[in-house]
Write a protein that holds these residues in place. Structure first.
Motif, mmCIF file in Angstrom:
data_model
loop_
_atom_site.group_PDB
_atom_site.id
_atom_site.type_symbol
_atom_site.label_atom_id
_atom_site.label_comp_id
_atom_site.label_asym_id
_atom_site.label_seq_id
_atom_site.Cartn_x
_atom_site.Cartn_y
_atom_site.Cartn_z
ATOM 1 N N ASN A 1 0.833 -1.212 0.000
ATOM 2 C CA ASN A 1 0.000 0.000 0.000
ATOM 3 C C ASN A 1 0.866 1.260 0.000
ATOM 4 O OD1 ASN A 1 -2.356 -1.453 -0.072
ATOM 5 N ND2 ASN A 1 -2.567 -1.501 2.170
ATOM 6 N N LYS A 2 1.907 1.230 0.801
ATOM 7 C CA LYS A 2 2.801 2.392 0.861
ATOM 8 C C LYS A 2 3.460 2.644 -0.490
ATOM 9 C CE LYS A 2 4.163 2.505 5.747
ATOM 10 N NZ LYS A 2 5.241 2.177 6.705
ATOM 11 N N LEU A 3 3.972 1.576 -1.079
ATOM 12 C CA LEU A 3 4.664 1.727 -2.361
ATOM 13 C C LEU A 3 3.692 2.171 -3.449
ATOM 14 C CD1 LEU A 3 7.261 1.398 -4.003
ATOM 15 C CD2 LEU A 3 6.657 -0.995 -4.365
ATOM 16 N N ARG A 4 2.536 1.526 -3.484
ATOM 17 C CA ARG A 4 1.556 1.845 -4.520
ATOM 18 C C ARG A 4 1.111 3.292 -4.411
ATOM 19 N NH1 ARG A 4 -2.089 -1.416 -3.068
ATOM 20 N NH2 ARG A 4 -1.704 -3.208 -4.400
ATOM 21 N N SER A 5 0.753 3.689 -3.237
ATOM 22 C CA SER A 5 0.218 5.051 -3.086
ATOM 23 C C SER A 5 1.297 6.107 -3.352
ATOM 24 C CB SER A 5 -0.408 5.244 -1.703
ATOM 25 O OG SER A 5 0.539 4.989 -0.708
ATOM 26 N N TYR A 6 2.526 5.790 -2.978
ATOM 27 C CA TYR A 6 3.595 6.761 -3.227
ATOM 28 C C TYR A 6 3.831 6.933 -4.734
ATOM 29 C CZ TYR A 6 7.896 9.389 -3.074
ATOM 30 O OH TYR A 6 8.828 10.379 -3.256
ATOM 31 N N ILE A 7 3.942 5.816 -5.429
ATOM 32 C CA ILE A 7 4.244 5.895 -6.872
ATOM 33 C C ILE A 7 3.080 6.506 -7.647
ATOM 34 C CG2 ILE A 7 4.716 4.544 -8.953
ATOM 35 C CD1 ILE A 7 6.415 2.685 -7.260
ATOM 36 N N LEU A 8 1.874 6.145 -7.260
ATOM 37 C CA LEU A 8 0.725 6.725 -7.969
ATOM 38 C C LEU A 8 0.659 8.236 -7.759
ATOM 39 C CD1 LEU A 8 -2.027 4.006 -7.375
ATOM 40 C CD2 LEU A 8 -0.758 4.492 -9.485
ATOM 41 N N TYR B 1 4.279 -6.681 -9.845
ATOM 42 C CA TYR B 1 3.091 -7.008 -9.063
ATOM 43 C C TYR B 1 2.104 -5.860 -8.899
ATOM 44 C CZ TYR B 1 0.474 -9.736 -5.635
ATOM 45 O OH TYR B 1 -0.495 -10.447 -4.994
ATOM 46 N N LEU B 2 2.611 -4.688 -8.546
ATOM 47 C CA LEU B 2 1.707 -3.598 -8.183
ATOM 48 C C LEU B 2 1.297 -2.699 -9.346
ATOM 49 C CD1 LEU B 2 3.430 -2.539 -4.850
ATOM 50 C CD2 LEU B 2 1.373 -3.938 -5.105
ATOM 51 N N LYS B 3 2.117 -2.636 -10.348
ATOM 52 C CA LYS B 3 1.871 -1.741 -11.470
ATOM 53 C C LYS B 3 0.498 -2.005 -12.086
ATOM 54 C CE LYS B 3 4.280 -0.300 -15.681
ATOM 55 N NZ LYS B 3 5.425 -0.648 -16.539
ATOM 56 N N PRO B 4 -0.298 -0.965 -12.275
ATOM 57 C CA PRO B 4 -1.617 -1.166 -12.879
ATOM 58 C C PRO B 4 -1.499 -1.823 -14.255
ATOM 59 C CG PRO B 4 -1.409 1.059 -12.006
ATOM 60 C CD PRO B 4 -0.048 0.443 -11.928
ATOM 61 N N GLY B 5 -2.367 -2.770 -14.503
ATOM 62 C CA GLY B 5 -2.344 -3.436 -15.801
ATOM 63 C C GLY B 5 -1.638 -4.778 -15.794
ATOM 64 N N PRO C 1 0.990 -7.702 -23.614
ATOM 65 C CA PRO C 1 0.522 -6.657 -22.706
ATOM 66 C C PRO C 1 0.016 -7.232 -21.386
ATOM 67 C CG PRO C 1 -0.385 -6.376 -24.907
ATOM 68 C CD PRO C 1 0.296 -7.711 -24.886
ATOM 69 N N GLY C 2 0.492 -6.656 -20.300
ATOM 70 C CA GLY C 2 0.028 -7.085 -18.984
ATOM 71 C C GLY C 2 0.878 -8.167 -18.346
ATOM 72 N N ARG C 3 1.726 -8.801 -19.152
ATOM 73 C CA ARG C 3 2.600 -9.848 -18.618
ATOM 74 C C ARG C 3 3.993 -9.275 -18.367
ATOM 75 N NH1 ARG C 3 -0.693 -13.796 -16.757
ATOM 76 N NH2 ARG C 3 -2.100 -14.531 -18.378
#
Length: 223
Positions: free
Chosen positions: A23-30, A60-64, A97-99
DNA sequence: AAGGCTATCAACCGCTATTAG
DNA sequence: ACTAATAGCGGTTGATAGCCT
């Protein structure tokens, strides 16, 4: 299936990521993007190294990012691209795409590569029209080739074996994919088809279907 | 039921390529 | 042109789920 979390002597955490870390990593990068992977964990409040953060984001976290089983189409594409590019996982991933490269690499090593009995032989995808000579050279470089029809019996073996194939160029292999396709053709058509130019597109069109497992039919090439 | 074995996949490690100063 | 820092890539490792005996 994940590594147990631990800390090195610099206080950097290793091993499995917790939901809180994600959550920390995702929210920071977004919010701020990944302007510097090395400094990012400090600003994001993570006791991780930048490399670890990057890997977690990319894989893992990157959207898509798609998780879950690979489709047969993806599998075919991986086999074909690997035969053309070799183990250039990031290049292969760019076509799916996506992989992620990591997922494709894992998939290759655990599923595709493992199914080939002789792993030293690298299959070569034939992308130009297939001729009798090419077919013959593939035959030359394999211990044995059997041609069977879609139902798996070997009724078509004789038709290709009687096709008077005799060239000797080296290092030319059919991939399991194209062998399977050719196998189906051999089951339906006479050996003359191999004497004519037949493009991969022609082979692929109308022959391939989802119920057909080329692994079940193509392995003879690699044994 | 328990122990061993195998398959899977997330994550690590070391190296190379690229970029910035 | 050189060097250091950073990013990215590919090979490998290790934890665990699930299967087998």
């Amino acid at each position: 299936m994940v590594r147990k979390g631990s800390y090195d002597r610099n206080g950097i955490k290793k091993g499995a990521w917790s939901e809180d870390e994600d959550n920390k990593l995702r929210s920071y990068i977004l919010r701020y993007g990944h302007w510097n992977w090395r400094l990012l964990p400090k600003y994001a409040g993570l006791a991780r190294c930048g490399k670890s953060c990057r890997l977690r984001w990319v894989n893992y976290l990157k959207p898509g990012v798609i998780k879950g089983n690979f489709t047969k189409q993806e599998e075919n594409l991986i086999v074909e691209l690997h035969s053309q590019l070799g183990p250039k996982w990031s290049s292969i991933a760019a076509n799916l795409p996506g992989r992620t490269d990591n997922d494709i690499k894992n998939f290759w090593h655990t599923r595709i590569h493992k199914r080939r009995p002789n792993r030293n032989q690298i299959p070569k995808i034939i992308t130009s029209p297939i001729t009798t000579a090419e077919l013959a050279s593939s035959k030359e470089n394999c211990d044995h080739v059997t041609f069977s029809n879609e139902t798996g019996n070997e009724s078509a073996s004789s038709s290709i074996n009687n096709a008077n194939i005799n060239t000797t160029s080296q290092n030319d292999y059919f991939s399991p994919l194209h062998y399977a396709e050719i196998t189906v053709e051999a089951g339906n058509l006479s050996s003359e088809i191999f004497a004519s130019n037949l493009s991969v597109e022609e082979l692929e069109g109308g022959i391939y279907d989802d119920d057909f497992s080329y692994y079940d039919y193509g392995m003879d090439l690699f044994s």
